[in-house]
Design an enzyme around this catalytic site. Structure first.
Site, PDB file in Angstrom:
ATOM      1  N   ALA A   1      29.326  13.166  -4.155  1.00 11.14           N
ATOM      2  CA  ALA A   1      30.129  12.130  -3.494  1.00 11.14           C
ATOM      3  C   ALA A   1      30.735  12.792  -2.268  1.00 11.14           C
ATOM      4  O   ALA A   1      31.397  13.831  -2.395  1.00 11.14           O
ATOM      5  CB  ALA A   1      31.227  11.624  -4.421  1.00 11.14           C
ATOM      6  N   GLU A   2      30.506  12.217  -1.096  1.00  9.16           N
ATOM      7  CA  GLU A   2      30.875  12.930   0.132  1.00  9.16           C
ATOM      8  C   GLU A   2      32.391  13.069   0.288  1.00  9.16           C
ATOM      9  O   GLU A   2      32.856  13.810   1.146  1.00  9.16           O
ATOM     10  CB  GLU A   2      30.241  12.285   1.364  1.00  9.16           C
ATOM     11  CG  GLU A   2      30.654  10.871   1.668  1.00  9.16           C
ATOM     12  CD  GLU A   2      29.727   9.841   1.040  1.00  9.16           C
ATOM     13  OE1 GLU A   2      29.113  10.138   0.001  1.00  9.16           O
ATOM     14  OE2 GLU A   2      29.644   8.728   1.593  1.00  9.16           O
ATOM     15  N   ASN A   3      33.172  12.371  -0.530  1.00  3.65           N
ATOM     16  CA  ASN A   3      34.630  12.575  -0.481  1.00  3.65           C
ATOM     17  C   ASN A   3      35.048  13.875  -1.163  1.00  3.65           C
ATOM     18  O   ASN A   3      36.231  14.210  -1.153  1.00  3.65           O
ATOM     19  CB  ASN A   3      35.370  11.373  -1.088  1.00  3.65           C
ATOM     20  CG  ASN A   3      34.881  11.001  -2.459  1.00  3.65           C
ATOM     21  OD1 ASN A   3      33.704  11.087  -2.754  1.00  3.65           O
ATOM     22  ND2 ASN A   3      35.789  10.601  -3.316  1.00  3.65           N
TER      23      ASN A   3
END
Lengths: 221, 228
Positions: free
Chosen positions: A49-51
């Site tokens: 998840a790019e967060n």
């Protein structure tokens, strides 16, 4: 939007077939977020998840959500064994360095050359690119999962994208509710699979560019 | 004696003024510092240039600042989760500068590292990204020069701080927070827990306290999440 849950699940299941044991995968929001449900048991796959998380697990049970443990859409997730947290710079380091094997994204339009337009409709819809430019430009394989036509019945697979581009010549595979296309940025599109109830001619009518038909055309199951 | 960084928001309120460039950590509201954002709302700090990953959701985190029309310019990667931001952008009420998310993170990190910019090929052939930016030819490849992003103040959310301001974060609430903690003239960390100096393992510290100027205690999230 237009699609029922059944069709959305089928598209997610088809996209999951592209995932191999040992892969690092990034999933966009919407239909791509359903893909983990169809990854075979026993596969070692790390979902990013790019967060700031590598190693997303299944959704938490109601009442067990953690407000500080979410995916890029802001929805609660869990982690798998071996998961790690990191800041946004490290997250996009993984992406730009080419460590993501597959990214599965939605799109507004895709061209026959694999150009992707999924971040803005000027004057109408202004979501912003988020991490889509890095993912589309740098992931080893880019899979687009989207409806074949928009809510006005207009083709989303086109000669040239009308909307501002996210990335040029990036898509490798397009999965819709009626067709699966392989994308070659020089050669164009090849229809690999189609829905049983739909003829190739009907798919041509819904597609705003020409395409080849695979000699080995299969049915989407 | 002591580092005297632990304070109340009222005591450092003069650091937050109209017209400032303010960085706020967070991603979709997760990791936005709720008490510091509420202070900006209560004090009606206006004409803010807000640097944040995104515009959060209308009633969540920095989304409140947008809905209260306290923001004149947004520097973000995404505003899709806050339709009010989209409306204000379309009506010309707010200026929005988009950066690809990884580029935004690196521009902030560069400022924190004392660098003037970063060199990347993300968006190199994209007219929305490369507009008015300098390009560099490096070994036959073309790259964009993306300038560092500084702020007057950074508002950070962390799980724990010690009295020196060493910080550790909480899961995906880390996101832009450690980067922004380094990139402003004055960094305020809102924390769930303050521990005596020496309690944090040096190996576990993510942000060294030298980057942190003030620490305030969090009063906790005062909104409902979209999934609730």
């Amino acid at each position: 939007m237009g699609l029922g849950m059944m069709e959305r699940k089928k598209m997610a299941r088809r996209a999951a077939k592209e995932i191999e044991d040992g892969m690092i995968v990034n999933l966009g929001i919407g239909i791509p977020s359903l893909v983990p449900n169809y990854i075979p048991d026993g596969y070692s796959v790390m979902i990013q998840a790019e967060n700031g998380l590598l190693g997303i697990g299944c959704s938490p049970k109601t009442g067990f959500e953690n407000e500080n443990l979410c995916n890029a859409a802001g929805y609660p997730v869990t982690t798998v064994k071996g998961a790690s947290y990191f800041d946004s710079a490290v997250s996009f380091g993984m992406i730009r360095k080419g460590l993501i094997d597959i990214t599965i994204l939605g799109s507004l339009q895709v061209s026959e050359k694999g150009d992707i337009a999924n971040w803005i409709v000027p004057g109408k819809r202004v979501p912003g690119m988020g991490g889509a430019m890095e993912l589309a430009q740098k992931a080893k394989k880019v899979i687009i999962v989207m409806e074949h036509v928009n809510k006005y019945g207009e083709p989303k697979i086109v000669n040239e994208c009308l909307y501002p581009l996210t990335a040029k010549k990036s898509a490798d595979l397009i999965i819709t509710e009626v067709a699966v296309f392989q994308v070659d940025s020089n050669k164009g599109l090849t229809l690999l699979e189609k829905k049983k109830e739909m003829s190739v001619e009907e798919i041509r009518k819904r597609t705003a560019c020409s395409f080849f038909v695979s000699e080995n055309l299969k049915l989407v199951n | 004696m002591g580092w005297r960084k632990y304070t109340s928001i009222g005591d450092i309120g003069e650091k937050l003024n109209d017209g400032m460039t303010i960085m706020v950590g967070g991603f979709g509201g997760v990791g936005n510092p709720p008490t510091l954002v509420q202070y900006l709302v209560d004090q009606q700090i206006e004409e803010i240039t807000l640097i944040c990953n995104d515009a959060a959701f209308p009633l969540i985190g920095v989304g409140k600042l947008v809905c209260n029309r306290q923001v004149k310019k947004l520097i973000v990667s995404h505003i899709g989760s806050n339709p009010v931001a989209g409306e204000q952008m379309t009506n010309g009420e707010i200026e929005v500068e988009f950066s690809p998310q990884g580029t935004l993170a690196e521009r902030i990190r560069a400022a924190g590292m004392g660098l003037k910019g970063v060199v990347t090929n993300i968006g190199i052939d994209n007219e929305w990204v490369n507009k008015e930016k300098r390009t560099l030819d490096i070994n036959g490849g073309l790259y964009l020069l993306e300038e560092a992003l500084h702020a007057d103040v950074a508002l950070i959310y962390a799980k724990k701080a010690d009295e020196f301001g060493n910080l550790i974060f909480d899961k995906t609430a880390r996101n832009m927070n450690p980067l922004m903690a380094m990139a402003a003239e004055f960094t305020i960390a809102e924390v769930d827990e303050l521990v005596p100096i020496g309690e944090l393992e040096p190996e576990e510290i993510i942000t060294p306290g030298v980057f942190v100027d003030a620490i305030v205690k969090s009063e906790g999230v005062n909104w409902s999440w979209v999934w609730e």
